[in-house]
Design a protein around this motif. Structure first.
Motif, mmCIF file in Angstrom:
data_model
loop_
_atom_site.group_PDB
_atom_site.id
_atom_site.type_symbol
_atom_site.label_atom_id
_atom_site.label_comp_id
_atom_site.label_asym_id
_atom_site.label_seq_id
_atom_site.Cartn_x
_atom_site.Cartn_y
_atom_site.Cartn_z
ATOM 1 N N CYS A 100 0.887 -1.076 -0.060
ATOM 2 C CA CYS A 100 0.026 -0.023 0.002
ATOM 3 C C CYS A 100 0.896 1.294 0.116
ATOM 4 C CB CYS A 100 -0.734 0.168 1.207
ATOM 5 S SG CYS A 100 -2.180 -1.016 1.147
ATOM 6 N N LEU A 101 1.902 1.385 0.717
ATOM 7 C CA LEU A 101 2.867 2.533 0.839
ATOM 8 C C LEU A 101 3.380 2.761 -0.561
ATOM 9 C CD1 LEU A 101 4.733 2.095 4.287
ATOM 10 C CD2 LEU A 101 3.043 3.985 3.611
ATOM 11 N N ASN A 102 3.756 1.521 -1.198
ATOM 12 C CA ASN A 102 4.304 1.822 -2.705
ATOM 13 C C ASN A 102 3.263 2.294 -3.645
ATOM 14 O OD1 ASN A 102 6.469 1.100 -4.519
ATOM 15 N ND2 ASN A 102 5.104 -0.438 -5.262
ATOM 16 N N TYR A 103 2.361 1.829 -3.418
ATOM 17 C CA TYR A 103 1.232 2.495 -4.241
ATOM 18 C C TYR A 103 0.983 3.716 -4.115
ATOM 19 C CZ TYR A 103 -3.531 3.269 -6.051
ATOM 20 O OH TYR A 103 -4.472 3.932 -6.898
ATOM 21 N N ALA A 104 0.876 4.185 -2.539
ATOM 22 C CA ALA A 104 0.681 5.616 -2.374
ATOM 23 C C ALA A 104 1.681 6.522 -2.942
ATOM 24 C CB ALA A 104 0.675 5.599 -0.706
ATOM 25 N N PHE A 105 2.913 6.014 -2.862
ATOM 26 C CA PHE A 105 3.922 6.878 -3.257
ATOM 27 C C PHE A 105 4.068 6.928 -4.780
ATOM 28 C CE2 PHE A 105 4.984 6.941 1.491
ATOM 29 C CZ PHE A 105 4.948 8.276 1.577
ATOM 30 N N THR A 106 3.937 5.707 -5.471
ATOM 31 C CA THR A 106 4.112 5.659 -6.983
ATOM 32 C C THR A 106 3.079 5.947 -7.676
ATOM 33 O OG1 THR A 106 3.766 3.489 -6.899
ATOM 34 C CG2 THR A 106 6.144 3.791 -6.469
ATOM 35 N N THR A 107 1.732 5.853 -7.347
ATOM 36 C CA THR A 107 0.630 5.918 -8.168
ATOM 37 C C THR A 107 -0.171 7.136 -7.534
ATOM 38 O OG1 THR A 107 0.900 3.528 -8.678
ATOM 39 C CG2 THR A 107 -1.234 4.885 -8.949
ATOM 40 N N TYR A 108 -0.800 6.885 -6.258
ATOM 41 C CA TYR A 108 -1.556 7.753 -5.821
ATOM 42 C C TYR A 108 -1.131 9.172 -5.693
ATOM 43 C CZ TYR A 108 -4.679 10.317 -2.729
ATOM 44 O OH TYR A 108 -5.682 11.277 -2.140
ATOM 45 N N PHE A 109 0.029 9.485 -5.173
ATOM 46 C CA PHE A 109 0.179 10.699 -4.860
ATOM 47 C C PHE A 109 0.528 11.610 -6.071
ATOM 48 C CE2 PHE A 109 0.887 9.271 -0.711
ATOM 49 C CZ PHE A 109 0.193 9.945 0.075
ATOM 50 N N ARG A 114 -1.366 15.273 -4.316
ATOM 51 C CA ARG A 114 -1.041 15.194 -3.196
ATOM 52 C C ARG A 114 0.470 14.936 -3.085
ATOM 53 N NH1 ARG A 114 -5.282 12.942 0.933
ATOM 54 N NH2 ARG A 114 -4.325 13.908 2.681
ATOM 55 N N ASN A 115 1.364 15.673 -2.593
ATOM 56 C CA ASN A 115 2.768 15.432 -2.930
ATOM 57 C C ASN A 115 3.622 14.814 -1.512
ATOM 58 O OD1 ASN A 115 3.052 17.529 -1.234
ATOM 59 N ND2 ASN A 115 3.804 19.120 -2.987
#
Length: 125
Positions: A100-109, A114-115
């Motif tokens: 999930c963290l990987n997804y948050a930083f590589t895709t979602y943000f 949101r940076n």
């Protein structure tokens, strides 16, 4: 999460050892678990992200949930997880939270504008 996960989800939400870490810190009734699951699924519609079901790879068996939470009036974007008690200590939360963290930083943000994360409010169970 799918409707087919509900029986296992309701059992997880009714476990006092799990619930002592979450929300009102008491077990949920089956009806409360239904409403909670519906809120989690609605979060996907309103925010475009939310909690995922965690499944055991070898069997496909439901073992918990992990994902993002940021409802109205929440302090900030959060990642959280809940794993069924019989699966504590098997690495499910760690593996799923890292994904999930990987997804948050590589895709979602990247796509949301949101940076950064201000902080993580991590709920461990």
């Amino acid at each position: 999460l799918r409707s087919s996960d509900f029986d296992d989800y309701a059992a997880m939400c009714a476990d006092p050892d799990i619930r002592r870490f979450l929300g009102e810190r008491k077990p949920m009734t089956r009806n409360q678990a239904w409403r909670h699951m519906a809120a989690i699924l609605g979060h996907w519609q309103l925010r475009g992200y939310g909690f995922f079901a965690v499944e055991e790879k070898s069997s496909g068996r439901f073992v918990g949930r992990v994902g993002f939470w940021d409802p109205e009036d929440w302090p900030d974007f959060e990642i959280g997880w809940t794993i069924t008690r019989e699966n504590w200590g098997r690495g499910f939360a760690t593996e799923a939270a890292r994904a999930c963290l990987n997804y948050a930083f590589t895709t979602y943000f990247i796509h949301s504008g949101r940076n950064k994360l201000t902080y993580f409010n991590v709920v461990v169970s």
